[in-house]
Scaffold this active site. Structure first.
Site: not given
Length: 186
Positions: A65-66
């Site tokens: 994720a970011d």
């Protein structure tokens, strides 16, 4: 048999979030990627690109994720210095901004899925003392936009529309849907 998951992140918050939906990653690996934005890259495209880039082949499912904090088209990156954190908090004071979280999942067969979560967060107007007290806590270190909504900065949040877990760093609804869409059962 428990679902075999690798979390492509060193974030303790993402680990805690996965546990909330009953997933206990067997491994946490910190991807070594260049997080520099490309020229003209918009926040959504940037978050998706980084989440996908963090995926690495591993046994079972890999989750990456970011999370990006954006004020207009300006990205407010992970803060490195107190001066930068002060500048970001001053910019956010009394304003609404966007938090975009992208999650990407690689299935054991190599298929990849990715989804975005976009939220709007409104900060109360902060005075200098509030900013300095928050800076003294050190909580801003390494945080996109210089704050952690799940921590002391919760007192600054006057408005939230969207995904709380996405603002923390891993949109759980999107993560669970991606996993199920790629055949995961838990």
């Amino acid at each position: 048999m428990p679902l075999q998951v690798t979390l492509a992140s060193g974030s303790p918050r993402r680990l805690e979030l996965l546990r909330q939906i009953g997933l206990e990653p067997a491994h946490s690996l910190v991807p070594d990627i260049d997080e520099s934005p490309l020229p003209g890259e918009r926040p959504r495209a940037y978050a998706l690109r980084l989440a996908r880039a963090k995926l690495m082949p591993a046994a079972g499912y890999t989750i990456a994720a970011d999370t990006v904090v954006a004020l207009g088209s300006r990205l407010l990156h992970k803060t490195e210095t107190e001066a930068e954190a002060r500048a970001y908090l001053t910019l956010l004071s009394g304003r609404r901004h966007h938090v975009v979280s992208a999650v990407a999942v690689r299935a054991p067969d190599g298929r990849v899925g990715a989804k975005l979560s976009a939220s709007v967060v409104g900060f109360a107007r902060l005075d200098a003392a509030q900013i300095e007290n928050y800076l003294a806590s050190g909580e801003w270190r390494g945080k996109a936009g210089a704050y952690a909504i799940q921590g002391r900065a919760a007192q600054f949040i006057a408005f939230l529309s969207g995904s709380y877990s996405g603002v923390v760093g891993l949109p759980l609804h999107e993560t669970a849907n991606l996993l199920r869409g790629l055949g995961a059962q838990w």
